[in-house]
Design an enzyme around this catalytic site. Structure first.
Site, PDB file in Angstrom:
ATOM      1  N   HIS A 139       1.801   4.296  -3.026  1.00 29.21           N
ATOM      2  CA  HIS A 139       1.812   5.753  -2.861  1.00 29.21           C
ATOM      3  C   HIS A 139       3.150   6.326  -3.324  1.00 29.21           C
ATOM      4  O   HIS A 139       3.203   7.307  -4.081  1.00 29.21           O
ATOM      5  CB  HIS A 139       1.618   6.121  -1.387  1.00 29.21           C
ATOM      6  CG  HIS A 139       0.210   6.019  -0.901  1.00 29.21           C
ATOM      7  ND1 HIS A 139      -0.860   6.581  -1.556  1.00 29.21           N
ATOM      8  CD2 HIS A 139      -0.308   5.435   0.217  1.00 29.21           C
ATOM      9  CE1 HIS A 139      -1.971   6.349  -0.875  1.00 29.21           C
ATOM     10  NE2 HIS A 139      -1.661   5.646   0.191  1.00 29.21           N
ATOM     11  N   HIS A 158       0.841  -1.206   0.000  1.00 29.65           N
ATOM     12  CA  HIS A 158       0.000   0.000   0.000  1.00 29.65           C
ATOM     13  C   HIS A 158       0.876   1.256   0.000  1.00 29.65           C
ATOM     14  O   HIS A 158       0.685   2.165  -0.821  1.00 29.65           O
ATOM     15  CB  HIS A 158      -0.896  -0.038   1.241  1.00 29.65           C
ATOM     16  CG  HIS A 158      -1.758   1.170   1.430  1.00 29.65           C
ATOM     17  ND1 HIS A 158      -3.142   1.117   1.367  1.00 29.65           N
ATOM     18  CD2 HIS A 158      -1.464   2.465   1.711  1.00 29.65           C
ATOM     19  CE1 HIS A 158      -3.645   2.321   1.585  1.00 29.65           C
ATOM     20  NE2 HIS A 158      -2.641   3.160   1.808  1.00 29.65           N
ATOM     21  N   GLU A 159       1.843   1.286   0.914  1.00 29.10           N
ATOM     22  CA  GLU A 159       2.713   2.460   1.001  1.00 29.10           C
ATOM     23  C   GLU A 159       3.640   2.563  -0.209  1.00 29.10           C
ATOM     24  O   GLU A 159       3.948   3.666  -0.679  1.00 29.10           O
ATOM     25  CB  GLU A 159       3.538   2.403   2.292  1.00 29.10           C
ATOM     26  CG  GLU A 159       2.718   2.310   3.574  1.00 29.10           C
ATOM     27  CD  GLU A 159       1.745   3.462   3.734  1.00 29.10           C
ATOM     28  OE1 GLU A 159       1.921   4.502   3.063  1.00 29.10           O
ATOM     29  OE2 GLU A 159       0.802   3.323   4.522  1.00 29.10           O
TER      30      GLU A 159
END
Length: 265
Positions: free
Chosen positions: A61, A57-58
């Site tokens: 980003h 997820h990170e």
């Protein structure tokens, strides 16, 4: 626009590789029911899988921000998938894992520092915010593939339960993160399209957005509606409440092992 970063800045960290190895080994233990404690094997698989998904997820980003114009991402270590490089390890990893253990809900994490002033274009800013929860969506789709492909008869029952519960966490994280609440990715998607005056008014409340969401979820009617939406998504993916329920039961191994023979009969 160049997005070149050094090989060292892109090298996958041993920390992530260790987490991934734990996920694979525990998945094998659940699949074969090799462990003397099936619940503990499910616990390791779900927790390690959840942390791996948080890292991805990170990473999503960060990678999107890199291509959007923030060339400082590489030097910060975000492309190595190392959770220890996040700005707030407690918010990104520790707190979400605690919420999973306590309540079986996928808490949105998130603490990669993106230098937004380096990025030009509202669509780029929106895409950077959306990239994280979209990763949870893809993870959920992959985990539930045996269900929506109608191939669960080839999957051991215990492993099916574990997949269902881990997928449930991904769905809750995606839905919560896409809420247009300050501090969450959903607000980050729409923020570039708001007027400067509105953004300045909302900015002081961003640190409390997630707390407000969980406070509202304590309202019984809201709680029921939220989990009804979660169940609807899971059913659309072919996952029944039966599978997610027993996945969570096995996950909570400290409460005692569920009677496999009992619920199969």
């Amino acid at each position: 626009m160049t997005t070149a970063v050094s090989r060292r800045d892109r090298r996958i960290s041993p920390v992530f590789l260790g987490l991934f190895a734990i996920m694979v080994v525990s998945a094998w233990a659940v699949w074969t029911e090799y462990s003397a404690s099936p619940g503990f094997a499910v616990f390791l698989f779900v927790v390690s899988g959840w942390i791996v998904s948080l890292c991805l997820h990170e990473y999503a980003h960060a990678r999107t921000a890199l291509h959007g114009g923030d060339l400082t991402i590489g030097a910060k270590g975000y492309l190595t998938l190392n959770p220890l490089k996040y700005t707030h390890v407690a918010l990104s990893i520790v707190l979400p894992v605690i919420f999973v253990i306590m309540g079986g809900i996928g808490l949105p994490g998130g603490a990669v520092f993106i230098e937004r002033h380096r990025i030009r274009g509202r669509w780029k800013h929106s895409l950077i915010s959306a990239a994280g929860p979209l990763t949870n969506v893809l993870f959920a789709a992959a985990l539930t593939a045996p269900f929506w492909l109608g191939a669960t008869d080839r999957v051991p029952e215990l492993f099916r339960f574990a997949l269902a519960f881990l997928a449930l966490l991904q769905v809750t994280a995606a839905i919560l993160n896409f809420l247009p609440v300050p501090g969450l990715d959903g607000y980050g998607v729409i923020e570039p399209w708001l007027s400067y005056r509105i953004r300045r008014q909302v900015e002081p409340y961003a640190p409390f957005g997630l707390l407000a969401v969980f406070g509202i979820l304590w309202i019984p009617e809201v709680n029921q509606a939220f989990f009804a939406a979660i169940d609807a998504v899971m059913r659309a993916l072919g996952v029944s409440e039966w599978d997610t329920y027993w996945g969570q039961e096995f996950f909570r191994f400290w409460q005692g092992e569920p009677d496999i023979a009992g619920f199969r009969s």
